[in-house]
Design an enzyme around this catalytic site. Structure first.
Site, PDB file in Angstrom:
ATOM      1  N   ASP A 276       1.139 -12.193 -16.382  1.00  0.00           N
ATOM      2  CA  ASP A 276       2.416 -12.803 -15.991  1.00  0.00           C
ATOM      3  C   ASP A 276       2.397 -13.387 -14.582  1.00  0.00           C
ATOM      4  O   ASP A 276       3.452 -13.728 -14.041  1.00  0.00           O
ATOM      5  CB  ASP A 276       3.553 -11.788 -16.155  1.00  0.00           C
ATOM      6  CG  ASP A 276       3.359 -10.544 -15.314  1.00  0.00           C
ATOM      7  OD1 ASP A 276       2.185 -10.202 -15.011  1.00  0.00           O
ATOM      8  OD2 ASP A 276       4.352  -9.907 -14.946  1.00  0.00           O
ATOM      9  N   ASP A 278       1.792 -12.185 -11.568  1.00  0.00           N
ATOM     10  CA  ASP A 278       2.261 -11.513 -10.353  1.00  0.00           C
ATOM     11  C   ASP A 278       1.138 -10.805  -9.590  1.00  0.00           C
ATOM     12  O   ASP A 278       1.352 -10.341  -8.482  1.00  0.00           O
ATOM     13  CB  ASP A 278       3.430 -10.554 -10.650  1.00  0.00           C
ATOM     14  CG  ASP A 278       3.121  -9.534 -11.713  1.00  0.00           C
ATOM     15  OD1 ASP A 278       2.002  -9.555 -12.266  1.00  0.00           O
ATOM     16  OD2 ASP A 278       4.012  -8.709 -12.013  1.00  0.00           O
TER      17      ASP A 278
HETATM   18  C1  VG1 Z   1       0.511  -0.541 -12.983  1.00  0.00           C
HETATM   19  C2  VG1 Z   1       0.085  -0.563 -11.534  1.00  0.00           C
HETATM   20  C3  VG1 Z   1       1.289  -0.724 -10.629  1.00  0.00           C
HETATM   21  C4  VG1 Z   1       2.074  -1.980 -11.028  1.00  0.00           C
HETATM   22  C5  VG1 Z   1       2.440  -1.889 -12.494  1.00  0.00           C
HETATM   23  C6  VG1 Z   1       3.143  -3.126 -12.999  1.00  0.00           C
HETATM   24  O1  VG1 Z   1       1.336   0.596 -13.212  1.00  0.00           O
HETATM   25  O2  VG1 Z   1      -0.621   0.596 -11.205  1.00  0.00           O
HETATM   26  O3  VG1 Z   1       0.853  -0.807  -9.289  1.00  0.00           O
HETATM   27  O4  VG1 Z   1       3.245  -2.099 -10.269  1.00  0.00           O
HETATM   28  O5  VG1 Z   1       1.254  -1.717 -13.287  1.00  0.00           O
HETATM   29  O6  VG1 Z   1       2.418  -4.271 -12.740  1.00  0.00           O
HETATM   30  P1  VG1 Z   1       0.820   1.954 -13.868  1.00  0.00           P
HETATM   31  O7  VG1 Z   1       2.038   2.808 -14.047  1.00  0.00           O
HETATM   32  O8  VG1 Z   1       0.125   1.584 -15.123  1.00  0.00           O
HETATM   33  O9  VG1 Z   1      -0.147   2.528 -12.887  1.00  0.00           O
HETATM   34  V1  VG1 Z   1       2.400  -5.508 -13.858  1.00  0.00           V
HETATM   35  O10 VG1 Z   1       1.560  -6.787 -13.126  1.00  0.00           O
HETATM   36  O11 VG1 Z   1       1.649  -4.761 -15.128  1.00  0.00           O
HETATM   37  O12 VG1 Z   1       4.011  -5.842 -14.172  1.00  0.00           O
HETATM   38 CO    CO Z   2       1.702  -8.461 -13.955  1.00  0.00          CO
END
Ligand code: VG1
Ligand code: CO
Length: 540
Positions: A276, A278
């Protein structure tokens, strides 16, 4: 208008970043509709308000957009602005919410998770400040999904998303907007495009890997404005299954980019984004910049970029992110906040003007220009800094370590672990925490160990259980937490960090430099035996 009876689905609890499930779960009758109705029921401002809608182009994006348009009209939204062909990146949606003073935005993406009919789908709700909804709102949405009995929709034909322009559905206005124009203009306002163009004119070679995800059209537009050659972009066409790839920019899934950057006579500058748009990673010729280091370098050099020439108010990083950023904050004499994982925790600090830049170890960085992490922003920051310093990626990084010391850092992910076994590891480590201080493991002595909890400095809300951390007297540490974005079993993340002062050896192999901490983590928890794995699925 149709009122459709429904019954709750279990498990519609948003994780670190929205609701993510396999396509097979999302495409069940009423599944998406229940969650969308729960958003409308929990955020009254959406009625009569403006909504920004788009996604990363993955499988089911187009169908979900038509469903949400019908439901928005039936729920009384005044206007929905949709990206052409349903395409909008997460940072672009954040920017559009702010520009149009929208009541919120709906992002259809499972970010870095794989796509296609056998992959994942996801939905995120962003609030009027442009950022991911705070926990208080996602809790409300989840509660609503658990007692929902009906949703509202319309009987109407699909809207043509292929052409920009105006139409309407019942009394709701619909505007199909150019997916990239506003975002590109915002970038032009933040950076010195002439200076960056100068780099390309002088022969700097670039490889940008859009991983067949949403950033392709954005990168095409921006790099054309900057005069980079067209063959600088690879995998630039968004595909519903990301070309069979996994749009997570790390050494494993962005292997094509890594191969090119480490080949003889490879490009001078390399970058990639996630599903996406980001996240970002940055590479120089023969060198990969660890995301934690990248944020620190951006902060240390931000004054060279037009948008930040007057300095930074403060910095923030998620707890597992390396403390390289803290060293920069110390030198700049500004605060550095430590938040739980997930961009929603930066929102209040940004809104209150306490911080200008923030980031996460998972390849997310951004500033107060929007309320999301922003992949291309970080890439342009690097290019602007390279132009201002007239130095390569490698030179900038070496200089940084020689000034601040180096935080050797790595994340080991154990994916698709049996959920109960992963929970056992966490419970075991948590029960050991109080007795760990002063214990010795190899050459490391434990200084402190805790379960990270965060009190938001602005609204004082408390978020508990945000990761277990073990900090050693040497300044090294490891952190364990369970991912909140996976869809298969549990993903156990082990974050490893060791600080080497500027006078020490700054050119060690990362995994070798961390080997003592890696063994300490296993010795303390015995996690590899519990989860029955001998090695991580992914090392980043
Ligand atoms: C992961 C990352 C986290 C980030 C999240 C969403 O989460 O570790 O740093 O903010 O993805 O990013 P988790 O809970 O799997 O560790 V995105 O670019 O997937 O919206
Ligand atoms: Co993302």
């Amino acid at each position: 208008m149709k009122k459709i009876s429904t019954t709750p689905f279990q498990g519609q609890k948003p994780g670190t970043s929205g609701l993510r499930k396999t396509v097979s779960i999302f495409t069940q009758a009423h599944y998406l509709e229940n969650f969308v109705q729960a958003i409308f029921d929990s955020v009254p401002a959406l009625k009569d308000g403006v909504i920004i809608l788009g996604g990363d182009g993955r499988y089911y994006n187009d169908i979900a957009i038509q469903t949400i348009l019908r439901m928005a009209a039936a729920n009384g939204a005044a206007r929905v602005m949709v990206g052409k062909n349903g395409i909008l990146s997460t940072p672009a949606i954040s920017a559009l919410i702010r520009k149009h003073k929208a009541a919120g935005g709906i992002i259809l993406s499972a970010s870095h998770n794989p796509g296609g009919i056998n992959g994942d789908f996801g939905i995120k709700f962003n609030s009027a400040n442009g950022g991911p909804a705070a926990e208080i709102i996602t809790d409300k949405i989840y509660a609503r999904t658990q007692n929902i009995t009906q949703y509202f929709s319309l009987d109407t034909l699909p809207i043509d998303l292929t052409k920009c322009g105006f139409s309407n559905m019942s009394s709701m206005d619909i505007e199909i907007i150019d997916s990239t124009a506003h975002y590109s203009e915002m970038m032009e306002g933040l950076f010195d495009f002439d200076a960056i163009s100068g780099l390309f004119n002088a022969g700097l070679s670039l490889c940008f890997d859009a991983m067949h995800a949403v950033t392709g059209p954005y990168a095409l537009d921006i790099f054309a404005r900057l005069g980079a050659s067209k063959d600088s972009l690879i995998n630039a066409v968004p595909l519903p299954d990301f070309g069979g790839g996994h749009p997570d920019p790390n050494p494993v899934y962005a292997a094509e980019l890594f191969t090119r950057m480490f080949a003889p006579n490879g490009p001078d500058f390399g970058a990639a984004s996630d599903g996406d748009g980001d996240r970002n990673i940055v590479l120089g010729r023969d060198i990969y910049v660890s995301p934690s280091d990248s944020i620190a370098v951006l902060a240390a050099n931000a004054h060279l970029v037009p948008a930040y020439k007057d300095g930074l108010k403060g910095l923030a990083r998620s707890m597992p992110t390396s403390r390289a950023l803290d060293k920069v904050a110390e030198k700049l004499a500004i605060p550095c906040y430590e938040t739980p994982t997930g961009w929603k925790f930066f929102g209040n600090l940004l809104d209150a003007g306490r911080i200008t830049l923030c980031g996460e170890e998972s390849a997310g960085a951004s500033s107060n220009h929007i309320r999301e992490k922003d992949g291309l922003w970080a890439v342009l920051m690097w290019l602007n800094i390279m132009a201002a310093r007239e130095q390569s990626v490698s030179r900038i990084l070496q200089d940084h370590w020689q000034t601040y010391g180096r935080h050797y850092y790595s994340r080991h992910d154990y994916e698709a672990v049996e959920t109960q076994k992963a929970k056992t590891v966490m419970q075991k480590l948590e029960s050991l925490l109080p007795a760990l201080p002063e214990q010795i493991f190899g050459t490391e002595t434990v200084l402190s160990a805790d379960n990270f909890a965060y009190t938001d400095p602005i609204d004082k809300s408390v978020s508990k259980n945000q990761g277990l951390r073990v900090i050693f007297k040497s300044g090294s540490r490891f952190v364990m937490r369970l991912s909140g974005t996976g869809t298969v079993g549990a993903t156990l993340r082990l974050y490893l960090e060791r600080y080497e002062p500027a006078s020490g050896d700054l050119s060690q192999d990362v995994q070798a430099a961390l080997s003592g901490i890696i063994s300490a983590a296993d010795e303390i928890t015995g996690f590899k035996t519990i989860i029955e794995r001998s090695a991580p699925s992914t090392i980043s």
